[in-house]
Every structure is written in C-alpha cells, then in structure tokens.
Scaffold this active site. Structure first.
Site, PDB file in Angstrom:
ATOM      1  N   GLY A   1      -0.610   4.080  13.471  1.00  0.00           N
ATOM      2  CA  GLY A   1      -1.468   3.915  12.301  1.00  0.00           C
ATOM      3  C   GLY A   1      -1.139   4.786  11.112  1.00  0.00           C
ATOM      4  O   GLY A   1      -1.953   4.887  10.183  1.00  0.00           O
ATOM      5  N   VAL A   2       0.046   5.408  11.092  1.00  0.00           N
ATOM      6  CA  VAL A   2       0.378   6.299   9.976  1.00  0.00           C
ATOM      7  C   VAL A   2       1.318   5.642   8.960  1.00  0.00           C
ATOM      8  O   VAL A   2       1.661   6.260   7.948  1.00  0.00           O
ATOM      9  CB  VAL A   2       1.002   7.622  10.481  1.00  0.00           C
ATOM     10  CG1 VAL A   2       0.006   8.378  11.343  1.00  0.00           C
ATOM     11  CG2 VAL A   2       2.301   7.366  11.242  1.00  0.00           C
ATOM     12  N   ASP A  48       8.154  -1.780  18.911  1.00  0.00           N
ATOM     13  CA  ASP A  48       6.728  -1.636  19.221  1.00  0.00           C
ATOM     14  C   ASP A  48       6.236  -2.915  19.896  1.00  0.00           C
ATOM     15  O   ASP A  48       6.434  -4.006  19.366  1.00  0.00           O
ATOM     16  CB  ASP A  48       5.947  -1.396  17.925  1.00  0.00           C
ATOM     17  CG  ASP A  48       4.505  -0.974  18.174  1.00  0.00           C
ATOM     18  OD1 ASP A  48       3.992  -1.213  19.287  1.00  0.00           O
ATOM     19  OD2 ASP A  48       3.890  -0.408  17.253  1.00  0.00           O
ATOM     20  N   THR A  83       5.717   1.215  10.243  1.00  0.00           N
ATOM     21  CA  THR A  83       6.335  -0.076   9.933  1.00  0.00           C
ATOM     22  C   THR A  83       6.606  -0.213   8.440  1.00  0.00           C
ATOM     23  O   THR A  83       7.681  -0.663   8.032  1.00  0.00           O
ATOM     24  CB  THR A  83       5.444  -1.227  10.423  1.00  0.00           C
ATOM     25  OG1 THR A  83       5.331  -1.165  11.846  1.00  0.00           O
ATOM     26  CG2 THR A  83       6.029  -2.575  10.038  1.00  0.00           C
TER      27      THR A  83
END
EC number: 3.6.-.-
Length: 409
Positions: A23-24, A62, A27
């Site tokens: 979540g940082v 991922d 991507t």
C-alpha cells in the site's frame, strides 16, 4: 546524495527490484520507473543516430497484480507490449497457476494414447485404462497440493527469473514485487534451493531411487502402448504383458518404447539435471549479488510501520548481499508556501516531518526521492510519464506547483 534515481538510469543495470510494505505505491513507482527507462534511449553504434530504444520488461511478482490497472491495459502471464510504448516496454503478470499447470504436472493427470493402443486386446486396454486412471488421480492430488503449497508464488516467480536469466532480448527487467515478506522469501530462494540440492544429492543412493521410481511409473504407463520391454536396458517387463500375448509380434512395441521413454529416468540424468539447476541458480545468485547488474529500490511512506519495515528490508538485503541505495518516499503532503494553512494538512505534515528526519539520518548515503501526494490516481502512460519526471528531478511545490497527472475533462 542526489535525491533522484538518475544514477540508476545511467548504470546499465539488468535487473531492478521495486519493493516495500503493502500500500505504499510500489506498483506506481515500478510502472513509472519502467516508463522512464523505456523512454530513455541507450547507445548502440549499429543503430541510426547511435542510439536505440531500451527494451524493458516489467514483471509483476505480486499475487494481487495491479499492472493492468496502472496502465489501463490487460496483461497476462506472457510479455505484452504496453500501448504507446510498444517498441520499448512490455509487461507481464506471473501466474502461479501456469507453473502448477505446466507440462510436468499436466502429464501426471493422465497420459494419452498416440493411436497405437488400438492394436491392444480389450483386456489389455482395460488394464491400461485402470493404470492410467490411477496415475491421473495421483496427478490430480499433486496438482492440487502444488496450487496450495506455501511458497508456490515465490517458486513460480523464480521459475520466470530462471526463464529470462539467459535472454538477450530485453536490456532491463524490472520486478514489481509483492509485499516485503514474499519478496524476502523470493530473494532467499537461490541460496535455499542450492543448499537443498546439495543436501539431496549428497544422500547416498538418492539418484538410483529416483531412477527406480521412474522405471516403476514407466512400466505401468507403458501398458498404453503395449509391453514395456527393455527399451533402456534396465526396464523390466510390464505386469500387463501376459494379456498382450494375443497381439501380433512387435505390435505396440514402438508405442511402448515411446511411452516408457517419457517416464524412465536414469541416475546419470538425475545428476545432470541437478547439476544444471545448481549452475543456473549460482548464476542467478551471482546476478543478485552484482551491484553493476542488479539493484533494489525500496518504496515507503513517512509513517512508523512503513519506515520500520523499510529498515528491516534494507538489513535483509544487506544480509543477502543485494545492492540497495535508493529509497522512494511516497504520498508526502507538500504544499506551496503561498497556500493558506490547513488543519488536516498541517497535522499530516508534522507527522511526516518526524519520520522524514529519521529517514534522512538513517539513509544519508542513499538516494532518497521524495514524491508528493497527488490529487488524482496515476493511471495510464501519460500520467506515469508525469509522475516519472520527479524520479529524476527533485519536486518542489513552490517551483512545480500541484501536479495534474490526469488530462482535464
């Protein structure tokens, strides 16, 4: 240190891993980085003008893939050109199912006759069908176990790395990795598998045992094409052979030999295969450990959990001797000084300033890139290009103002 990733751009690297806490913005960062590299030509004396587009392959490791969302384009398990950058950038999303549905696993779900089984008697065909059904059931169990096996995601990704380890088509591979835990297991795989191979091959009699097991499987599946016979000088007569006595001499023997040859493995072949894998993994490990060929870019946000996990990741990378000297800090609340104060923004800026100070102290010998929080989602090649600009040029809210990555409606 220069607060940009320009050094990576001119380092002639072959592999770049982008990782960090979930979540940082891993991507977004990896896609922007891939776009940046793909739009930066490389020197080539054989090309007109002395340069050519850099061929980049972006691989998502991922299990929860997001490349398709970032580029507004569907990607699959094979390299697909990115629209707008077809000559220089391709992307793919590794699917563990492709690994567990490979040729080896598929063969275990039931061998099919090549047409020569028609020469068998009804009794022989029934016996062959029974053997095949038994192995099909075993194969189905093995496939299901492989799909749910812990670590299969990392193993399938590593299989893709092995596939591209010797390719000369792409100049650069960029890996959009899974959250930290998955990534660390992936990076540890070469050492783990090498150690496991060494231990297995040091066991006295292991190769002969594998050879014997393969002969047993070949003997049973050989019933599809007739008696197994002595095709390799070591396979015994199939148990179903007496029922084939009604067939004409020599009928089905070619099919039997072909069927068994797929399953009979000699001890020398086992050792040769193990040695080949060992050498390939040593090559992968050597690339991992060569800072001139491989680099790791950490991505985080200026919050406690993310900074803590980034430090853990950096320490583990040092343990595995993988080069890492770049950190991207995403989602920073950066406003022009002329903007009136905002209570929420001021509170967030205070928290972020605390952790930015820690980051600057911990990583003074790193390239720390500070990226702003944006009002829009970064999706599509044009937006990624705008975002990528500030990976090679420090962002200043007073100089650059707010960044509009999406085109106005």
């Amino acid at each position: 240190m220069d607060p940009t990733l320009k050094e990576l751009l001119h380092a002639n690297l072959e592999w770049i891993f982008v990782g960090g806490k979930g979540g940082v913005g891993k991507t977004t960062t990896s896609c922007a980085l891939a776009t940046l590299f793909a739009t930066t030509p490389i020197s080539d004396a054989a090309s007109p003008g002395g340069t050519r587009p850099r061929r980049v392959l972006l691989i998502s490791t991922d299990p929860a893939h997001n490349l398709s969302d970032a580029f507004n384009q569907r990607f699959g398990p094979h390299p697909t050109p990115v629209k707008g950058l077809e000559e220089s950038l391709a992307a793919m999303e590794v699917d563990p199912k492709n690994f567990t549905h490979g040729a080896l696993m598929s063969s275990l779900t039931g061998a099919k006759s090549d047409g020569s089984a028609s020469s068998l008697s009804a009794e022989a065909e029934a016996d062959a069908a029974q053997h095949t059904a038994s192995f099909a059931r075993i194969g189905a169990v093995l496939k299901e176990a492989a799909r749910t096996m812990p670590g299969i995601d990392e193993i399938s990704v590593f299989a893709e790395i092995l596939h591209y380890v010797r390719t000369l088509f792409y100049d650069l591979l960029i890996f959009d990795t899974a959250p930290t835990g998955h990534t660390l297991r992936l990076l540890a795989l070469p050492q783990t598998l090498s150690s496991t191979f060494d231990k297995l091959m040091s066991l006295e009699g292991l190769a002969p045992m594998i050879e014997a097991a393969s002969h047993l499987i070949g003997t049973n599946l050989g019933a599809l094409g007739g008696a197994c016979g002595d095709t390799a000088g070591s396979c015994e007569q199939a148990t179903a052979a007496p029922s084939l006595s009604s067939a004409a001499p020599g009928e089905g023997s070619a099919a039997a030999a072909s069927s068994q040859s797929r399953w009979c493995i000699t001890a020398d072949e086992v050792r040769s295969t193990a040695l080949h894998w060992r050498q390939t993994m040593e090559e992968v490990q050597a690339r991992f450990n060569d800072p001139n060929r491989t680099s790791f870019v950490c991505v985080c946000i200026a919050e406690f959990l993310s900074v803590y996990e980034t430090e853990r990741l950096v320490q583990e990378l040092m343990k595995y001797n993988i080069g890492c000297d770049s950190i991207v800090v995403n989602q920073l609340v950066l406003k022009p000084s002329s903007e009136p104060p905002c209570r929420m923004c001021s509170a967030r800026q205070k928290i972020q300033a605390k952790y930015l100070e820690q980051i600057d102290l911990l990583y003074e010998d790193f390239h720390v890139v500070k990226m702003p929080l944006l009002s829009d989602e970064v999706r599509g090649v044009p937006a990624l290009k705008k975002f990528a600009r500030f990976l090679q040029e420090p962002y200043s809210p007073d100089t650059h103002g707010y960044i509009d990555v999406q085109e106005p409606c």
